[in-house]
Design an enzyme around this catalytic site. Sequence first.
Site, PDB file in Angstrom:
ATOM      1  N   ASP A   1      -2.145  -4.647  -4.679  1.00  0.00           N
ATOM      2  CA  ASP A   1      -2.655  -3.440  -4.023  1.00  0.00           C
ATOM      3  C   ASP A   1      -1.492  -2.540  -3.590  1.00  0.00           C
ATOM      4  OD1 ASP A   1      -1.779  -4.938  -1.884  1.00  0.00           O
ATOM      5  OD2 ASP A   1      -3.598  -4.688  -0.674  1.00  0.00           O
TER       6      ASP A   1
ATOM      7  N   ASP B   1      -5.188  -8.552  -6.743  1.00  0.00           N
ATOM      8  CA  ASP B   1      -5.333  -8.482  -5.292  1.00  0.00           C
ATOM      9  C   ASP B   1      -6.737  -8.067  -4.897  1.00  0.00           C
ATOM     10  OD1 ASP B   1      -3.128  -9.243  -3.802  1.00  0.00           O
ATOM     11  OD2 ASP B   1      -2.153  -7.283  -3.919  1.00  0.00           O
TER      12      ASP B   1
ATOM     13  N   GLU C   1      -4.791 -11.686   1.593  1.00  0.00           N
ATOM     14  CA  GLU C   1      -3.859 -11.937   2.683  1.00  0.00           C
ATOM     15  C   GLU C   1      -4.532 -12.671   3.837  1.00  0.00           C
ATOM     16  OE1 GLU C   1      -2.327  -8.079   3.782  1.00  0.00           O
ATOM     17  OE2 GLU C   1      -1.642  -7.653   1.751  1.00  0.00           O
TER      18      GLU C   1
ATOM     19  N   GLU D   1       5.714 -13.672   1.933  1.00  0.00           N
ATOM     20  CA  GLU D   1       6.409 -12.379   1.974  1.00  0.00           C
ATOM     21  C   GLU D   1       7.198 -12.236   3.273  1.00  0.00           C
ATOM     22  OE1 GLU D   1       4.084  -8.918   0.947  1.00  0.00           O
ATOM     23  OE2 GLU D   1       5.698  -7.553   1.523  1.00  0.00           O
TER      24      GLU D   1
HETATM   25  O1  KIV Z   1       0.547  -5.816  -3.630  1.00  0.00           O
HETATM   26  C1  KIV Z   1       1.559  -6.389  -4.026  1.00  0.00           C
HETATM   27  O2  KIV Z   1       2.313  -5.891  -4.873  1.00  0.00           O
HETATM   28  C2  KIV Z   1       1.869  -7.694  -3.464  1.00  0.00           C
HETATM   29  C3  KIV Z   1       3.242  -8.217  -3.686  1.00  0.00           C
HETATM   30  C4  KIV Z   1       4.171  -7.533  -2.780  1.00  0.00           C
HETATM   31  C5  KIV Z   1       3.312  -9.688  -3.554  1.00  0.00           C
HETATM   32  O3  KIV Z   1       1.062  -8.283  -2.821  1.00  0.00           O
END
Ligand code: KIV
Length: 260
Positions: A42, A81, A111, A178
Site C-alpha cells: 500500500d 497488502d 499490519e 519494519e
Molecule cells: O507497503 C509497503 O510497501 C510495505 C513495505 C514497506 C513492507 O508494506
Amino acid sequence: MNIKQLKLFKKAAEKITCLTAYDASFAKLFDECGIDVILVGDSLGNVIQGAEDTLSVSMADMIYHTQAVASGINNALLVADMPYQSYTNAEQTLENAQLLMNVGAQMVKFEGGSEHQAAFEILQANDIPVCGHLGLQPQSLVKMGGYKVQGKDALSAQQIMDDALLLESLGVCMIVLECVPADLAKKASQALSIPTIGIGAGVDCDGQVLVSYDMLGINTGHLPRFVKNFIQANNNIQAAVNAFIKAVKDQSFPDDEHSY
Ligand code: KIV
C-alpha cells in the site's frame, strides 16, 4: 516460489529477496531477475498516488494493482497488502482477502498483532495465507508518533516478540519487521520457524524487502536511513535489481549504515 520453499530457504539460511511492484512491467522485470517475492504494497499511496501516507489507498486500488502485477509474474510469490480499514472485523477481512486472492494474490499482508486475532483466525480457517507486519506500521502513524524506530525499550520490544509468536501460532506464514533494532529482529527471527522479512530491521532477518521506487532512485523525497539506492552504482534497472538480490543473498545488505 511457494510458502514451503520460503520455509526451506529459512532452514537453509538462504536469504529471501522481496521488492514492491505496482504494475505488470516492473513485476515482469523483477520476476525475470529472479526475485523471490513481489509485494503489492500500500506504499503505492506514496509512490504512485503521491499521497503523504498510505491511508487513502482503497480496496479498489489494491485490486487494480494486484491484478496488473499478477499478469507480469511467472515465478515470484505475489503478496498483496490489505489497505487501511479493510480488516476491521473477521467477516470484512475474509471478504477483502478473497477479492485480492481472486485477482492473483497468493498471500495477503496486514499490519498489527493481537488486536487482529479474529482476522488472522478467519483467514487461517479459510486457507488464505497471511503475512504479518510488525514494528513500524505506516497505517498507524499517528498512534505510533510518526516514522520512528519501534521496539527500542524493553516493554515495546517484548510486545513485538509476543505478537510475532502469537502470529506464528495463528498460522501466519511470514512476518515483515519494519524499523526495529537489528538485535530485536535477530531474536525474533531465531525464535520463529516462519521467515521474517526485514525493512530497516538488520541483516539477520530471513529476508529483505525494499520499496522498489526507493531503491531505484525514482522516489526523490525524504528517504529513511534503511533505504539504499541500488541504481547509482549500476547502469540500468535490471543491473540494480540484480545487485539488490546479490547483496541480500550474500548478506552485504543491509549493513550497519542501513540498520538501527
Ligand atoms: O507497503 C509497503 O510497501 C510495505 C513495505 C514497506 C513492507 O508494506
